[in-house]
Write a protein that holds these residues in place. Sequence first.
Motif, short mmCIF file in Angstrom:
data_model
loop_
_atom_site.label_atom_id
_atom_site.label_comp_id
_atom_site.label_asym_id
_atom_site.label_seq_id
_atom_site.Cartn_x
_atom_site.Cartn_y
_atom_site.Cartn_z
N PRO A 18 0.71 -1.22 -0.01
CA PRO A 18 -0.02 0.01 -0.08
C PRO A 18 0.75 1.37 -0.09
N PHE A 19 2.02 1.13 -0.46
CA PHE A 19 3.01 2.18 -0.51
C PHE A 19 3.32 2.98 -1.80
N GLU A 20 2.37 2.86 -2.60
CA GLU A 20 2.50 3.20 -3.95
C GLU A 20 2.64 5.00 -4.06
N ASN A 21 2.22 5.59 -2.91
CA ASN A 21 2.58 6.96 -2.93
C ASN A 21 4.04 7.27 -2.84
N VAL A 22 4.50 6.59 -2.60
CA VAL A 22 6.26 6.84 -2.39
C VAL A 22 6.77 6.62 -3.95
N TYR A 23 6.26 6.77 -4.96
CA TYR A 23 6.82 6.48 -6.28
C TYR A 23 7.87 7.63 -6.64
N PHE A 24 8.98 7.43 -7.04
CA PHE A 24 9.98 8.49 -7.41
C PHE A 24 10.11 8.29 -8.76
N ASN A 25 10.03 9.58 -9.61
CA ASN A 25 10.31 9.42 -10.89
C ASN A 25 11.61 9.57 -11.21
N ASN A 26 12.35 8.83 -11.93
CA ASN A 26 13.84 8.72 -12.12
C ASN A 26 14.26 9.64 -12.71
N ILE A 27 13.66 10.40 -13.78
CA ILE A 27 14.08 11.50 -14.23
C ILE A 27 14.37 12.54 -13.47
N MET A 28 13.33 12.85 -12.61
CA MET A 28 13.41 13.92 -11.72
C MET A 28 14.38 13.81 -10.85
N GLU A 36 17.17 10.12 -1.65
CA GLU A 36 17.31 10.52 -0.22
C GLU A 36 17.07 11.91 -0.19
N GLU A 37 17.26 12.79 -1.06
CA GLU A 37 16.81 14.15 -0.86
C GLU A 37 15.54 14.48 -0.93
N PHE A 38 14.44 13.73 -1.44
CA PHE A 38 13.12 13.73 -1.58
C PHE A 38 12.33 13.31 -0.28
N GLU A 39 11.10 14.03 -0.20
CA GLU A 39 10.26 13.58 0.81
C GLU A 39 9.68 12.02 0.42
N ARG A 40 9.85 11.20 1.70
CA ARG A 40 9.42 9.69 1.40
C ARG A 40 8.17 9.37 1.43
N ASP A 41 7.74 9.18 2.51
CA ASP A 41 6.28 8.79 2.77
C ASP A 41 5.53 10.17 3.58
N TYR A 42 5.24 10.98 2.35
CA TYR A 42 4.78 12.35 2.92
C TYR A 42 3.42 12.19 3.68
#
Length: 131
Positions: A18-28, A36-42
């Motif tokens: 259920p943690f699909e909200n933690v998707y990281f766009n690889n391009i960004m 590690e620089e981005f918010e993880r589980d907002y």
Amino acid sequence: FVLFYQIYLMGWTIKNHPFENVYFNNIMVSLFGGREEFERDYWRLSAKEGWEYILSTDNSEHIEYLYEDGAWANTLILTDADQKRLHYSLEVTDSTDYYIYSYRRPTELKGKEVYSITVDGLKILSVYRLN
């Protein structure tokens, strides 16, 4: 290409539910630094599993915890009986049993990591036993 990417995202979502909200766009991520620089589980959805771990492994009637960013209101999703066992601490004291760390900001807190949730090799939540 678009169809392939949509299929990839669908598979990723199913795998990490259920943690699909933690998707990281690889391009960004590649443009703006590591993941590690981005918010993880907002939304702090992983906190529920952290509390469930604590409640299932600690039989104490009074469990004092510190949540890194004060998200104690998320305990409202738990049963009344479980809520009564959990007591939020504003800071670490001698009676604080657990520290729930959601990697929102760096910490120097020491303790034994007893539980963690990982998405794509990146921890989004850790539970530390302090006492």
